[in-house]
Scaffold this active site. Structure first.
Site, PDB file in Angstrom:
ATOM      1  N   HIS A   1       4.141 -13.356 -44.719  1.00  0.00           N
ATOM      2  CA  HIS A   1       4.778 -12.606 -43.636  1.00  0.00           C
ATOM      3  C   HIS A   1       6.305 -12.646 -43.671  1.00  0.00           C
ATOM      4  O   HIS A   1       6.933 -12.180 -42.723  1.00  0.00           O
ATOM      5  CB  HIS A   1       4.334 -13.157 -42.271  1.00  0.00           C
ATOM      6  CG  HIS A   1       2.965 -12.740 -41.856  1.00  0.00           C
ATOM      7  ND1 HIS A   1       2.694 -11.518 -41.289  1.00  0.00           N
ATOM      8  CD2 HIS A   1       1.775 -13.390 -41.932  1.00  0.00           C
ATOM      9  CE1 HIS A   1       1.404 -11.431 -41.016  1.00  0.00           C
ATOM     10  NE2 HIS A   1       0.820 -12.553 -41.407  1.00  0.00           N
TER      11      HIS A   1
ATOM     12  N   LYS B   1      12.837  -8.758 -29.342  1.00  0.00           N
ATOM     13  CA  LYS B   1      12.197  -9.469 -30.449  1.00  0.00           C
ATOM     14  C   LYS B   1      12.862 -10.836 -30.569  1.00  0.00           C
ATOM     15  O   LYS B   1      13.855 -11.110 -29.876  1.00  0.00           O
ATOM     16  CB  LYS B   1      12.326  -8.692 -31.763  1.00  0.00           C
ATOM     17  CG  LYS B   1      13.755  -8.310 -32.144  1.00  0.00           C
ATOM     18  CD  LYS B   1      13.777  -7.420 -33.369  1.00  0.00           C
ATOM     19  CE  LYS B   1      13.321  -6.016 -33.034  1.00  0.00           C
ATOM     20  NZ  LYS B   1      12.292  -5.503 -33.939  1.00  0.00           N
ATOM     21  N   ARG B   2      12.317 -11.677 -31.408  1.00  0.00           N
ATOM     22  CA  ARG B   2      12.911 -12.990 -31.641  1.00  0.00           C
ATOM     23  C   ARG B   2      14.386 -12.836 -32.025  1.00  0.00           C
ATOM     24  O   ARG B   2      14.737 -11.945 -32.800  1.00  0.00           O
ATOM     25  CB  ARG B   2      12.131 -13.681 -32.757  1.00  0.00           C
ATOM     26  CG  ARG B   2      12.610 -15.052 -33.155  1.00  0.00           C
ATOM     27  CD  ARG B   2      11.558 -15.740 -34.018  1.00  0.00           C
ATOM     28  NE  ARG B   2      11.152 -14.907 -35.142  1.00  0.00           N
ATOM     29  CZ  ARG B   2      11.637 -15.018 -36.371  1.00  0.00           C
ATOM     30  NH1 ARG B   2      12.585 -15.904 -36.630  1.00  0.00           N
ATOM     31  NH2 ARG B   2      11.193 -14.249 -37.352  1.00  0.00           N
TER      32      ARG B   2
ATOM     33  N   LYS C   1      17.657  -9.884 -37.738  1.00  0.00           N
ATOM     34  CA  LYS C   1      17.213  -8.805 -36.854  1.00  0.00           C
ATOM     35  C   LYS C   1      18.406  -8.068 -36.233  1.00  0.00           C
ATOM     36  O   LYS C   1      18.253  -6.996 -35.656  1.00  0.00           O
ATOM     37  CB  LYS C   1      16.281  -9.353 -35.781  1.00  0.00           C
ATOM     38  CG  LYS C   1      14.963  -9.868 -36.373  1.00  0.00           C
ATOM     39  CD  LYS C   1      14.031 -10.409 -35.311  1.00  0.00           C
ATOM     40  CE  LYS C   1      12.752 -10.985 -35.906  1.00  0.00           C
ATOM     41  NZ  LYS C   1      11.845  -9.952 -36.440  1.00  0.00           N
TER      42      LYS C   1
ATOM     43  N   THR D   1       6.093  -5.233 -35.891  1.00  0.00           N
ATOM     44  CA  THR D   1       4.995  -4.608 -35.151  1.00  0.00           C
ATOM     45  C   THR D   1       5.485  -4.057 -33.820  1.00  0.00           C
ATOM     46  O   THR D   1       4.856  -3.163 -33.257  1.00  0.00           O
ATOM     47  CB  THR D   1       3.845  -5.600 -34.911  1.00  0.00           C
ATOM     48  OG1 THR D   1       4.363  -6.809 -34.344  1.00  0.00           O
ATOM     49  CG2 THR D   1       3.130  -5.922 -36.219  1.00  0.00           C
TER      50      THR D   1
ATOM     51  N   LYS E   1       4.470  -0.495 -31.649  1.00  0.00           N
ATOM     52  CA  LYS E   1       4.140  -0.379 -30.223  1.00  0.00           C
ATOM     53  C   LYS E   1       5.016   0.668 -29.552  1.00  0.00           C
ATOM     54  O   LYS E   1       4.534   1.478 -28.744  1.00  0.00           O
ATOM     55  CB  LYS E   1       4.322  -1.742 -29.542  1.00  0.00           C
ATOM     56  CG  LYS E   1       3.384  -2.823 -30.045  1.00  0.00           C
ATOM     57  CD  LYS E   1       3.845  -4.204 -29.610  1.00  0.00           C
ATOM     58  CE  LYS E   1       3.127  -5.290 -30.404  1.00  0.00           C
ATOM     59  NZ  LYS E   1       3.731  -6.611 -30.251  1.00  0.00           N
TER      60      LYS E   1
END
Length: 840
Positions: free
Chosen positions: A376, A567-568, A573, A675, A679
């Protein structure tokens, strides 16, 4: 349950099942009252929503229990092949809504409670999010289990029953504050404790050799310090098909509650020391591993999960098949969800050799044909390595087995590439050095018959980069399985307005077959349908705005562009890039550059790991920027910024239906899949993003004109590293220079000088791995395009519909079908009829 009374000399009593429970509103209401009054002992004076929630759970669990049992009977009668999904995380969120939806009882429950004067919404709010995961990895695992049950695949999840989630996040003066997330403080009415399947897990001790009765050299693990793994089962219902699979979570317990001798001697703390040490294993999700104690606890957790789960599976096998393992590999498969459960490889070898007394070759044949590994991450720090020293201390027998696996593997490498010592060093499971390390990802690759990435780009980068040598040795072992999300929770449940519109327009089939959303393509230019679509979105935005005001104290205008990144918190990111763009917009407002302005509300949320200083600094930075902007009278309603504390599954269920612009802006080549992007897309948000992870496939599905693309590609990022000069980029971009000057002036930290120096230094650093400055200009231009597009109401609605209509391939139903076809090869098994009477 009826019990036949018999004398002591009579045969075993036969236990027969009760008639099937009613699925109508009246039956549910009656059972709700019965559990409220009799099981829980509450009366009409009790107005607690918590007890009403528990009573409703028990009423629904009774119905799940019937289907759970019927599913288990069918699997046993078929003697079917099964898959065991080992994961350190299962981010299931709240269970009540999902259970009602999949049982097909949403209306009946609401009506039944209404007839009793109870509001379902109030009851639902009493449920806490299960603290069993942190981010996408755990949420994906939960979606996978939902889809496997819906597809009637015999798949069981195995995880840890953490008493505390990662942490509950508060924000004080812009700073992340971590509090214990004791989600189990009131128990969990969904779970069923199964103490009869308790397993004993070993730690420490030593390994010793001996000769068995036939003179064969064997090994045993002795003088160990043992911990008990107690299983708790949670039902996982499929969508309206009667199947209920199982998520089995292990709780740690001591072999003895306390030392009576020490207690009687007055050493009360010492008497329970072993109990406390044992329970620490399942106490907290992801303890901070910055310390040696934290690392040890992480390794203990991973082995605890692997050992208990494998013993459970082998126990079930020997109960049904005795000591004959000849068909074990044909009937069982273990899917390793990322690197965390990889110790299962060595543990299965130990159990087969030391306990079942198989030879090495036979044990390896079984292990290497039952283990499958999903990777992952492309971040090297996330590919776990454990020191040989720690392994020798905690798991001495496992370390011996790993060294033997490595020796035999390196023989294969040497045969393939004679004399290539560099390759042997690169591929070795043991990384030599002053403190030798066990490379767990390499162990997973060596032992697994399948290794998959989770998006097309990610899988390509694995075989071209991180696992290049292994791919050259075993090219057929590697494959791709692009992630997905379950539309049942992430559309049908969390977005009831859109659910009803979709079902009224194209029928309800999409809930079980998301590809049917493609039928929406015929409505993209239908003005009445566009109007209904916008009405649903506006209602979702109003709901989100109310929630942001309550949680953050910031007022969002539902007519503005809702620009969301949740998100984290991690540098790759690039929440930092988002914040730089926010400052750029603020700077434009202060300059009076507001012609053709699009009002924008920016929502950012996520947790930083407790030991990740830069991520926590970015949270502080975002909050300080938001504070200045939200209180500047020149800004007014043109721009609002909020940082959402304690981002979680329940929060996302409100956020994704109300989002216009989905921020998926990671540095290309760093995000495995994502993911959250799926969504948002499913719920009609338009993506702004890089060509990273599943963004590539999302853009292909929706069309380039319905995606706001910017940034370097993964290849361009790598090519730019050698000569990366962020200062030259800053000097050549007036907007970026102004943004950095504003930060450096202390405008956002007037009373905390130097607070953001690490952030400024990171942006200006030629070794910045995230290329923040390099992508700033492209990001700003993409944001301008998005802002302009949003002002075209019909055009934006069209893009929104197309994104939702194109999301069919991003269902975990498709993902699970691909896992099954390419890796597991399970048969679909329908449960027995619930009405059937059969012995327990």
């Amino acid at each position: 349950m009826q019990i036949t009374r018999v004398s002591s000399s009579s045969p075993k009593p036969e236990l027969t099942e009760l008639p099937a429970l009613g699925m109508d509103a009246k039956s549910i209401a009656e059972d709700f009252r019965r559990h409220f009054n009799r099981t829980l002992g509450r009366d009409r004076r009790c107005k607690s929503a918590f007890y009403m929630y528990e009573a409703l759970v028990l009423a629904l669990r009774d119905r799940l229990m019937e289907r759970w049992r019927a599913t288990r009977y069918a699997y046993d009668e078929e003697d079917c092949k099964r898959v065991y999904y080992l994961s350190m995380e299962f981010l299931i969120g709240r269970t009540l809504g999902n259970a009602m939806l999949n049982l097909g009882l949403c209306h009946e429950v609401e009506q039944g409670l209404h007839d009793l004067g109870v509001l379902l919404e109030e009851v639902q709010e009493a449920e806490l999010d299960a603290g069993l995961g942190n981010g996408g990895l755990g949420r994906l695992a939960a979606c996978f289990l939902d889809s496997c049950a819906t597809l009637q695949l015999p798949v069981r999840g195995y995880g840890i029953r953490y008493q505390y989630g990662m942490f509950r996040q508060r924000v004080e003066d812009g700073q992340q504050v971590e509090e214990p997330d004791h989600w189990l403080r009131n128990g969990n009415p969904w779970e069923l404790e199964r103490p009869e399947f308790t397993q004993r897990v070993h730690f420490g001790g030593r390994s010793e050799g001996y000769r068995d009765a036939s003179g064969q050299l064997r090994f045993r693990w002795v003088d160990t310090h043992d911990v008990l793994a107690v299983p708790y089962d949670i039902p996982v219902p499929g969508y309206r098909n009667g199947t209920v699979n199982t998520l089995r979570l292990w709780g740690a317990a001591a072999t003895d509650e306390f030392d009576l001798g020490e207690f009687n001697a007055g050493d009360y703390a010492g008497s329970v020391e072993a109990k406390n040490a044992a329970e620490h294993i399942s106490m907290v999700l992801y303890p901070n591993d910055a310390s040696e104690n934290g690392k040890e606890l992480r390794l203990r957790q991973q082995y605890f999960l692997a050992s208990a789960s494998l013993k459970d599976v082998l126990g079930h096998w020997t109960f049904s098949h005795g000591d004959n393992f000849s068909q074990f590999a044909q009937k069982n498969c273990f899917q390793l969800n990322d690197t965390h459960p990889t110790i299962a490889v060595a543990e299965l070898m130990r159990l087969l050799m030391d306990e079942a007394e198989l030879g090495w070759d036979e044990a390896w044949q079984i292990t290497s044909t039952t283990m499958a590994y999903t990777n992952h991450t492309l971040l090297p720090e996330a590919l776990e390595k454990w020191s040989v020293r720690l392994f020798r201390q905690l798991l001495p027998r496992l370390l011996e087995i790993i060294y033997e696996i490595n020796a035999r593997f390196l023989q294969q490498v040497a045969l393939k590439w004679p004399g290539d010592t560099d390759r042997l060093r690169r591929m070795s499971i043991i990384e030599e050095g002053p403190d030798p390390q066990v490379r767990m990802a390499y162990l997973a690759v060596v032992a697994s018959f399948s290794v998959n990435g989770v998006a097309e780009l990610h899988s390509q980068l694995l075989t071209d980069g991180m696992f290049r040598d292994f791919s050259a040795l075993w090219p057929d072992k590697f494959n791709n399985k692009t992630n997905g999300v379950t539309q049942r929770r992430w559309l049908a449940w969390c977005n009831p307005g859109l659910r009803d519109l979709l079902s009224a327009t194209i029928g309800e089939g999409w809930v079980a077959d998301l590809e049917q959303l493609a039928q929406l393509q015929q409505y993209v230019d239908d003005e009445p349908f566009q109007g209904r679509w916008r009405a649903v979105k506006q209602e979702n935005k109003r709901r989100l705005a109310q929630w942001v005001k309550r949680e953050c104290g910031v007022v969002f205008d539902p007519t503005a562009l809702f620009d969301v990144q949740v998100k984290r918190i991690h540098e790759y990111k690039r929440q930092l890039l988002n914040a730089l763009h926010v400052i750029h917009l603020y700077d434009r407002i202060k300059q009076g550059d507001t012609a053709d302005w699009t009002p924008r509300c920016v929502l950012i949320g996520g947790k930083a790991a407790p030991g990740y200083a830069m991520a926590k600094g970015i949270i502080k930075f975002i909050n300080k920027v938001a504070q200045v902007i939200n209180h500047d009278p020149d800004v007014g309603g043109l721009l609002k910024v909020a940082f959402l504390p304690n981002y979680r599954v329940t929060a996302m269920e409100i956020i994704c239906p109300g989002t216009d612009l989905s921020e998926q802006i990671s540095t290309a080549g760093k995000e495995a899949s994502g993911t959250g992007n799926m969504k948002f897309m499913m719920n009609g948000a338009v993506t702004i993003g890089t060509l990273d992870g599943a963004n590539i496939e999302i853009r292909e599905a929706a069309g380039a004109e319905n995606f706001f693309l910017f940034g370097l590609t993964a290849e361009e990022v790598e090519a730019a590293r050698a000569n990366y000069d962020p200062q030259a980029i800053i000097n050549g971009d007036e907007a970026l220079a102004r943004v950095l000057a504003l930060i450096e002036s202390g405008h956002f930290n007037q009373f905390e000088p130097g607070l953001f120096d690490p952030i400024i230094a990171a942006i200006r650093s030629p070794s910045d791995p995230w290329m923040t400055a390099a992508d700033f200009r492209g990001y700003v231009e993409a944001q301008r395009r998005a802002a302009t597009a949003f002002r075209d109401v019909q055009g934006w609605t069209r893009m929104s519909i197309i994104n939702s209509a194109s999301s069919g391939r991003f269902s975990t139903d498709r993902t699970m079908r691909e896992y099954n076809a390419g890796i597991w090869q399970l048969d679909n098994v329908a449960p027995l009829a619930v009405e059937a009477s059969s012995p327990l």
